[in-house]
Scaffold this active site. Structure first.
Site, PDB file in Angstrom:
ATOM      1  N   ASP A   1      50.309  -5.621  -4.327  1.00 49.59           N
ATOM      2  CA  ASP A   1      49.260  -6.440  -4.276  1.00 49.59           C
ATOM      3  C   ASP A   1      48.518  -6.503  -2.713  1.00 49.59           C
ATOM      4  O   ASP A   1      48.499  -7.467  -2.031  1.00 49.59           O
ATOM      5  CB  ASP A   1      49.918  -7.909  -4.232  1.00 49.59           C
ATOM      6  CG  ASP A   1      48.812  -9.149  -4.425  1.00 49.59           C
ATOM      7  OD1 ASP A   1      47.637  -8.867  -4.920  1.00 49.59           O
ATOM      8  OD2 ASP A   1      49.251 -10.150  -3.994  1.00 49.59           O
TER       9      ASP A   1
ATOM     10  N   ASN B   1      60.597  -3.652  -1.606  1.00 55.38           N
ATOM     11  CA  ASN B   1      60.030  -4.921  -1.870  1.00 55.38           C
ATOM     12  C   ASN B   1      60.145  -5.116  -3.221  1.00 55.38           C
ATOM     13  O   ASN B   1      59.508  -4.311  -3.832  1.00 55.38           O
ATOM     14  CB  ASN B   1      58.859  -5.240  -1.181  1.00 55.38           C
ATOM     15  CG  ASN B   1      57.992  -6.571  -1.581  1.00 55.38           C
ATOM     16  OD1 ASN B   1      58.584  -7.526  -1.025  1.00 55.38           O
ATOM     17  ND2 ASN B   1      57.409  -6.569  -2.482  1.00 55.38           N
ATOM     18  N   GLU B   2      60.734  -6.010  -3.878  1.00 60.89           N
ATOM     19  CA  GLU B   2      60.727  -6.297  -5.272  1.00 60.89           C
ATOM     20  C   GLU B   2      60.754  -5.215  -6.326  1.00 60.89           C
ATOM     21  O   GLU B   2      59.888  -5.031  -7.008  1.00 60.89           O
ATOM     22  CB  GLU B   2      59.161  -7.522  -5.515  1.00 60.89           C
ATOM     23  CG  GLU B   2      59.322  -8.653  -4.663  1.00 60.89           C
ATOM     24  CD  GLU B   2      58.200  -9.624  -5.173  1.00 60.89           C
ATOM     25  OE1 GLU B   2      57.194  -9.050  -5.760  1.00 60.89           O
ATOM     26  OE2 GLU B   2      58.155 -10.672  -4.600  1.00 60.89           O
TER      27      GLU B   2
ATOM     28  N   ASN C   1      62.059 -13.638  -2.577  1.00 62.18           N
ATOM     29  CA  ASN C   1      60.612 -14.129  -2.615  1.00 62.18           C
ATOM     30  C   ASN C   1      60.462 -14.819  -3.906  1.00 62.18           C
ATOM     31  O   ASN C   1      60.830 -14.446  -5.022  1.00 62.18           O
ATOM     32  CB  ASN C   1      59.811 -12.801  -3.013  1.00 62.18           C
ATOM     33  CG  ASN C   1      59.873 -11.870  -1.651  1.00 62.18           C
ATOM     34  OD1 ASN C   1      60.483 -11.938  -0.621  1.00 62.18           O
ATOM     35  ND2 ASN C   1      59.309 -10.531  -1.752  1.00 62.18           N
TER      36      ASN C   1
ATOM     37  N   TYR D   1      58.097 -18.336  -6.000  1.00 62.52           N
ATOM     38  CA  TYR D   1      56.853 -18.606  -6.318  1.00 62.52           C
ATOM     39  C   TYR D   1      56.954 -19.946  -7.336  1.00 62.52           C
ATOM     40  O   TYR D   1      55.810 -20.127  -7.903  1.00 62.52           O
ATOM     41  CB  TYR D   1      55.903 -17.753  -6.456  1.00 62.52           C
ATOM     42  CG  TYR D   1      55.526 -16.679  -5.432  1.00 62.52           C
ATOM     43  CD1 TYR D   1      54.556 -17.323  -4.380  1.00 62.52           C
ATOM     44  CD2 TYR D   1      56.095 -15.578  -5.162  1.00 62.52           C
ATOM     45  CE1 TYR D   1      54.247 -16.466  -3.384  1.00 62.52           C
ATOM     46  CE2 TYR D   1      55.944 -14.803  -4.075  1.00 62.52           C
ATOM     47  CZ  TYR D   1      55.038 -15.060  -3.206  1.00 62.52           C
ATOM     48  OH  TYR D   1      54.785 -14.223  -2.178  1.00 62.52           O
TER      49      TYR D   1
ATOM     50  N   TYR E   1      53.215 -19.459  -9.286  1.00 64.00           N
ATOM     51  CA  TYR E   1      53.087 -18.541 -10.663  1.00 64.00           C
ATOM     52  C   TYR E   1      53.849 -19.419 -11.914  1.00 64.00           C
ATOM     53  O   TYR E   1      53.760 -18.817 -12.957  1.00 64.00           O
ATOM     54  CB  TYR E   1      53.402 -17.177 -10.389  1.00 64.00           C
ATOM     55  CG  TYR E   1      53.076 -16.306  -9.274  1.00 64.00           C
ATOM     56  CD1 TYR E   1      51.415 -16.122  -9.676  1.00 64.00           C
ATOM     57  CD2 TYR E   1      53.381 -15.909  -8.314  1.00 64.00           C
ATOM     58  CE1 TYR E   1      50.668 -15.278  -8.774  1.00 64.00           C
ATOM     59  CE2 TYR E   1      52.374 -15.117  -7.434  1.00 64.00           C
ATOM     60  CZ  TYR E   1      51.007 -15.012  -7.558  1.00 64.00           C
ATOM     61  OH  TYR E   1      50.286 -14.378  -6.612  1.00 64.00           O
TER      62      TYR E   1
ATOM     63  N   GLU F   1      59.648 -14.587   0.923  1.00 70.49           N
ATOM     64  CA  GLU F   1      58.168 -15.004   0.595  1.00 70.49           C
ATOM     65  C   GLU F   1      58.233 -16.397  -0.198  1.00 70.49           C
ATOM     66  O   GLU F   1      59.029 -16.564  -1.038  1.00 70.49           O
ATOM     67  CB  GLU F   1      57.774 -14.062  -0.519  1.00 70.49           C
ATOM     68  CG  GLU F   1      57.180 -12.660   0.335  1.00 70.49           C
ATOM     69  CD  GLU F   1      56.787 -11.690  -0.553  1.00 70.49           C
ATOM     70  OE1 GLU F   1      55.732 -12.177  -1.577  1.00 70.49           O
ATOM     71  OE2 GLU F   1      56.724 -10.558  -0.415  1.00 70.49           O
TER      72      GLU F   1
ATOM     73  N   TRP G   1      54.701 -16.567   3.038  1.00 69.50           N
ATOM     74  CA  TRP G   1      53.776 -15.476   2.594  1.00 69.50           C
ATOM     75  C   TRP G   1      52.584 -16.063   2.582  1.00 69.50           C
ATOM     76  O   TRP G   1      52.157 -17.251   1.690  1.00 69.50           O
ATOM     77  CB  TRP G   1      53.977 -14.967   1.060  1.00 69.50           C
ATOM     78  CG  TRP G   1      53.332 -13.915   0.594  1.00 69.50           C
ATOM     79  CD1 TRP G   1      52.200 -13.603  -0.139  1.00 69.50           C
ATOM     80  CD2 TRP G   1      53.426 -12.342   1.192  1.00 69.50           C
ATOM     81  NE1 TRP G   1      51.764 -12.412  -0.301  1.00 69.50           N
ATOM     82  CE2 TRP G   1      52.469 -11.738   0.636  1.00 69.50           C
ATOM     83  CE3 TRP G   1      54.451 -12.121   1.966  1.00 69.50           C
ATOM     84  CZ2 TRP G   1      52.416 -10.200   0.803  1.00 69.50           C
ATOM     85  CZ3 TRP G   1      54.237 -10.545   2.326  1.00 69.50           C
ATOM     86  CH2 TRP G   1      53.326  -9.840   1.738  1.00 69.50           C
TER      87      TRP G   1
ATOM     88  N   LYS H   1      46.838 -16.313   0.383  1.00 68.55           N
ATOM     89  CA  LYS H   1      48.102 -17.136   0.755  1.00 68.55           C
ATOM     90  C   LYS H   1      48.199 -17.071   2.216  1.00 68.55           C
ATOM     91  O   LYS H   1      49.095 -17.657   2.822  1.00 68.55           O
ATOM     92  CB  LYS H   1      49.491 -16.531   0.058  1.00 68.55           C
ATOM     93  CG  LYS H   1      49.166 -16.777  -1.294  1.00 68.55           C
ATOM     94  CD  LYS H   1      50.516 -16.476  -2.157  1.00 68.55           C
ATOM     95  CE  LYS H   1      50.322 -16.535  -3.543  1.00 68.55           C
ATOM     96  NZ  LYS H   1      49.705 -15.420  -4.200  1.00 68.55           N
TER      97      LYS H   1
END
Ligand code: BDP
Length: 599
Positions: free
Chosen positions: A164, A406-407, A461, A463, A467, A500, A545, A564
């Site tokens: 992203d 990352n992820e 991380n 959300y 989301y 995040e 984030w 963000k």
């Protein structure tokens, strides 16, 4: 290890930055570097090329571009060995000097150099760089190349980044010519502890003798003549965000061939470790307050900017933050040096992002549905970038942790087998033995994540309220609380941090009943998460984030990029910045203390 190019009493650096000639190369075209580039367009170096001229042809270009410039060799560089060094070229480079191939480099975020002593001419050198921005299943970051055809349009090759942030490309960081003596120092590794203990190791390209001095300003605290040694200095000032005091290891090398070389490596005395479920800096519990960032600014894209780097660290200090993560790739060497100097703690991350073939980074269009760890071909390159990042950054006191990825699809079978050798390699390569971590995404639950057991610090991380549970901050907080408790119950000896959390807010959008995309909702979501963290003694940090709005690929979920940021892309504060400033400035963890008192 490549020492950062510095002018010293024996070394001379000349910048090749400036305005080069540039052209796009079609995906199926071949380019002949034997012939000078004709009709090239002016292109600044260092800089991403995407936003310099208008139109999708350049902004969304897939594949190769060519950069070229000429130069004469200054007399000052005509001694010893001469290197041509690139801070980074995204994502792969091939380099020619006067039509002769020097070599290639894979990976867009780490430096590389060529010995050009025997290639360079006194006048009229022509330097040609082909830069390629393809991301696929063998690159880091990962992406997917697809052939698509629309009615009447024939077949087009498209490249979808599975991450992203906008796939900014080109010669991103400084290019230098660098002259060193014929026999010269090639590596310096140095570690200092807060009790004054230190050790170092020096390597040189030829036989000779060394003199090593430990300097505080101009005062000599210690001196020796071994290539590696350990010692103790009295009354040192430990390096920390409040006292970012740097010492120098001055290495003087006298080669048997009569060469003399000098290099000063800056370092700090500090310890970082995980003990009893907590993170410590110099023996004191450490709580990380800060952000995931990006190298992303208007016009330059991911191109190097000294001014934005200083501005950003100044803004971190202004907020009372103490740290950031180099999401999602190693940042410039100049930024790391600045963090040493300004006292900002860094979680240093490899470019391993998008390692998920069954999950698409927000809005990204990929159609691979095969298991990630059977599909990606990144293991060898992942080892290379990890090795090069640790070699490049190991002496920086600012670096307190390595983030391996990352992820990634850490919940898919095969993740442990993929990551175990990488965690082992990082521990082996880092003389400081810094804690290791990686950023997990929401689907990597406490039950399914195969990689959490390898971490010293667990970094989540999350959300909820963005989301999922859109608009419902009470639900978000409840789910987060529950998840943190379950992670802690399973891993009581590992401190946990949020790597995040955050919400998009479009600067200037306001609401009295805060709704998504308003500045109020962003602030409230950050506050709701912070309240969950307060009072949990196993939490070692909160990284919001993101620091600033940044460019991304286009999708219905992105409003001219990811919003963000707590700052706009131009670094103007949104409401959330004022909230964080209050939280972070009011003494260490004011709200945390207040919350524990309430319990
Ligand atoms: C996370 C990614 C980050 C994205 C963020 C977001 O790690 O790169 O920008 O989500 O969606 O999953 O804003």
């Amino acid at each position: 290890m490549m020492l950062y190019p510095e002018n010293t009493s024996t070394r001379t650096k000349v910048a090749l930055d400036g305005v080069w000639s540039f052209a796009l190369i079609g995906l199926h075209e071949t380019y002949d570097p034997q012939r000078p580039l004709e009709n090239g367009r002016p292109m600044p170096v260092p800089c991403a090329y995407n936003d310099i001229y208008e139109g999708r042809e350049i902004r969304d270009h897939v594949g190769t571009v060519v950069y070229e410039r000429t130069f004469d060799l200054p007399q000052a560089l005509c001694t010893g060995r001469l290197f041509l060094r690139f801070g980074s070229v995204t994502h792969a480079a091939q380099v020619w000097l006067n039509g002769n191939f020097l070599g290639s480099h894979k990976g867009g975020f780490l430096p590389f150099a060529f010995d050009v002593t025997d290639e360079v001419r006194p006048c009229g050198n022509r330097l040609t760089v082909l830069a390629d921005n393809i991301v696929d299943h063998s690159t880091l970051p990962c992406g997917t190349v697809q052939n698509v055809s629309y009615p009447g349009m024939g077949t087009q090759t498209l490249d979808f980044p599975n991450f992203d942030y906008f796939n900014y490309s080109g010669i991103m960081r400084p290019v230098v010519l660098y002259a060193v003596p014929a026999s010269h120092i090639t590596e310096i590794s140095v570690q200092g502890s807060s009790d004054g203990a230190f050790r170092y190791a020096v390597k040189a390209s030829g036989a000779g003798r060394v003199t090593v001095q430990l300097l505080d300003g101009e005062a000599v605290l210690w001196q020796g003549d071994a290539f590696s040694a350990a010692g103790r200095a009295e009354d040192i000032i430990p390096w920390s965000p409040c006292t970012p005091h740097l010492y120098r290891l001055r290495v003087l090398f006298d080669g048997e061939d009569g060469s003399r070389d000098q290099y000063d490596e800056f370092f700090g005395f500090r310890d970082v470790c995980v003990r009893g479920g907590a993170l410590f800096l110099n023996g004191q519990p450490l709580y990380l307050k800060g952000f995931g960032k990006h190298e992303d600014v208007p016009v330059l894209g991911r191109g190097f900017s000294q001014a934005y780097n200083v501005k950003d660290l100044g803004l971190l200090k202004w907020l009372g933050a103490n740290s950031f993560r180099t999401s999602h790739y190693p940042y410039s060497e100049e930024m790391m040096r600045l963090c040493d100097r300004m006292g900002i703690l860094v979680i240093d991350e490899t470019p391993a992002v998008g390692m998920h073939t069954t999950f698409t980074a927000t809005g990204m269009k990929i159609d691979v549905h095969s298991p990630t760890w059977e599909t990606l071909r990144t293991q060898e390159h992942h080892r290379e970038v990890l090795r090069d990042m640790i070699q490049r950054d190991q002496n920086h006191p600012c670096v307190i942790m390595w983030s391996i990825a990352n992820e990634p699809a850490s919940e898919e079978a095969g993740a442990y087998a993929y990551f175990k050798p990488l965690f082992d390699l990082a521990k082996e390569l880092d003389p400081h033995k810094r804690p290791l971590t990686f950023a997990t995404h929401g689907e990597a639950t406490v039950e399914t994540c195969e990689v959490a057991p390898l971490c010293d610090v667990i970094m989540l991380n999350r959300y909820y309220g963005w989301y999922s549970q859109e608009g419902d901050l009470a639900a978000a907080a409840a789910i987060l609380d529950d998840e943190l408790e379950r992670y802690h119950a399973r891993y009581p000896d590992k401190p946990i941090m949020l790597g995040e959390f955050g919400a998009d807010a479009i600067a200037g959008f306001h609401d009295s009943t805060p709704q998504m995309f308003s500045e109020e909702y962003q602030r409230d979501m950050i506050r709701a998460y912070c309240r969950v963290l307060d009072g949990k003694t196993y939490i070692c940090g909160e990284h919001v984030w993101n620091f600033a709005d940044f460019a991304t690929a286009e999708s219905v979920k992105r409003v001219q990029g990811n919003k963000k940021g707590v700052f706009t892309r131009e670094r103007k504060p949104k409401l959330a910045a004022w909230y964080l400033q209050e939280r972070w400035q009011e003494g260490p963890d004011a709200e945390r203390e207040e919350a524990s008192a309430r319990q």
